[in-house]
Design a protein around this motif. Structure first.
Motif, mmCIF file in Angstrom:
data_model
loop_
_atom_site.group_PDB
_atom_site.id
_atom_site.type_symbol
_atom_site.label_atom_id
_atom_site.label_comp_id
_atom_site.label_asym_id
_atom_site.label_seq_id
_atom_site.Cartn_x
_atom_site.Cartn_y
_atom_site.Cartn_z
ATOM 1 N N ASP A 29 0.804 -1.230 0.000
ATOM 2 C CA ASP A 29 0.000 0.000 0.000
ATOM 3 C C ASP A 29 0.834 1.274 0.000
ATOM 4 O O ASP A 29 0.289 2.355 -0.202
ATOM 5 C CB ASP A 29 -0.990 -0.008 1.163
ATOM 6 N N VAL A 30 2.145 1.164 0.207
ATOM 7 C CA VAL A 30 2.974 2.373 0.158
ATOM 8 C C VAL A 30 3.523 2.618 -1.242
ATOM 9 O O VAL A 30 4.298 3.559 -1.451
ATOM 10 C CB VAL A 30 4.137 2.293 1.165
ATOM 11 N N TYR A 31 3.090 1.796 -2.194
ATOM 12 C CA TYR A 31 3.556 1.923 -3.561
ATOM 13 C C TYR A 31 2.390 2.093 -4.522
ATOM 14 O O TYR A 31 1.265 1.646 -4.260
ATOM 15 C CB TYR A 31 4.331 0.677 -3.988
ATOM 16 N N SER A 51 -2.369 4.967 -7.927
ATOM 17 C CA SER A 51 -1.346 5.689 -7.184
ATOM 18 C C SER A 51 -1.207 5.133 -5.779
ATOM 19 O O SER A 51 -2.086 4.439 -5.269
ATOM 20 C CB SER A 51 -1.676 7.172 -7.140
ATOM 21 N N ARG A 52 -0.108 5.475 -5.125
ATOM 22 C CA ARG A 52 0.180 4.874 -3.828
ATOM 23 C C ARG A 52 -0.815 5.270 -2.760
ATOM 24 O O ARG A 52 -0.980 4.589 -1.784
ATOM 25 C CB ARG A 52 1.591 5.206 -3.386
ATOM 26 N N ASN A 53 -1.493 6.386 -2.923
ATOM 27 C CA ASN A 53 -2.503 6.779 -1.948
ATOM 28 C C ASN A 53 -3.915 6.482 -2.446
ATOM 29 O O ASN A 53 -4.888 6.910 -1.843
ATOM 30 C CB ASN A 53 -2.378 8.263 -1.610
ATOM 31 N N ASP A 54 -4.006 5.775 -3.546
ATOM 32 C CA ASP A 54 -5.281 5.369 -4.141
ATOM 33 C C ASP A 54 -6.132 6.533 -4.628
ATOM 34 O O ASP A 54 -7.296 6.346 -4.976
ATOM 35 C CB ASP A 54 -6.123 4.514 -3.189
ATOM 36 N N VAL A 55 -5.567 7.714 -4.664
ATOM 37 C CA VAL A 55 -6.354 8.875 -5.081
ATOM 38 C C VAL A 55 -6.535 8.899 -6.588
ATOM 39 O O VAL A 55 -7.591 9.280 -7.097
ATOM 40 C CB VAL A 55 -5.676 10.181 -4.607
ATOM 41 N N LYS A 73 -6.060 -3.195 1.119
ATOM 42 C CA LYS A 73 -4.869 -3.097 1.959
ATOM 43 C C LYS A 73 -4.787 -4.236 2.965
ATOM 44 O O LYS A 73 -3.685 -4.697 3.294
ATOM 45 C CB LYS A 73 -4.848 -1.752 2.674
ATOM 46 N N GLU A 100 5.772 5.764 -7.598
ATOM 47 C CA GLU A 100 4.543 6.450 -7.997
ATOM 48 C C GLU A 100 4.329 6.117 -9.466
ATOM 49 O O GLU A 100 5.260 5.688 -10.157
ATOM 50 C CB GLU A 100 4.662 7.960 -7.765
#
Length: 118
Positions: A29-31, A51-55, A73, A100
């Protein structure tokens, strides 16, 4: 450290498959995670990236409206839901992680075959 792609198979045109990309040995989840595919005789191409923040998600024009990427996650897994599959979607599908989307690939999964044929 390993990425394992699974869920491929043989499906008729118009059918659906869900691919999974399971990470072992690190927190996915950090990638950012990208799905790529390579058809016989063709270069590997990017299909989608989350994206790594799922945005943000990015889709190739050829799969927009048919493919959906998501992340769980709790299972350290990224999924690729593929609907309304077409023969042109036939390829080996790979997942990979990046710092990213658009940055160099860190690890590749081993690939899973998707065949769309009647």
């Amino acid at each position: 450290v390993q990425l394992q792609a699974s869920g491929g198979g043989l499906v008729q045109p118009g059918g659906s498959l869900r691919l999974s990309c399971l990470a072992s040995g690190f927190a996915l989840d950090v990638y950012a995670v990208g799905w790529f595919r390579q058809a016989p005789g063709k270069q590997r191409e990017g299909v989608v990236c989350i994206s790594r923040n799922d945005v943000t998600t990015y889709y190739a024009d050829s799969v927009k409206g048919r493919f959906t990427v998501s992340r769980d996650k709790s299972k350290n897994t990224v999924y690729l839901q593929m609907n309304n599959l077409k023969p042109d979607d036939t390829a080996v599908y790979y997942c990979a992680n990046e710092r990213e989307c658009g940055q160099p690939i860190m690890y590749w999964g081993q690939g899973t075959q998707v065949t769309v044929s009647s």
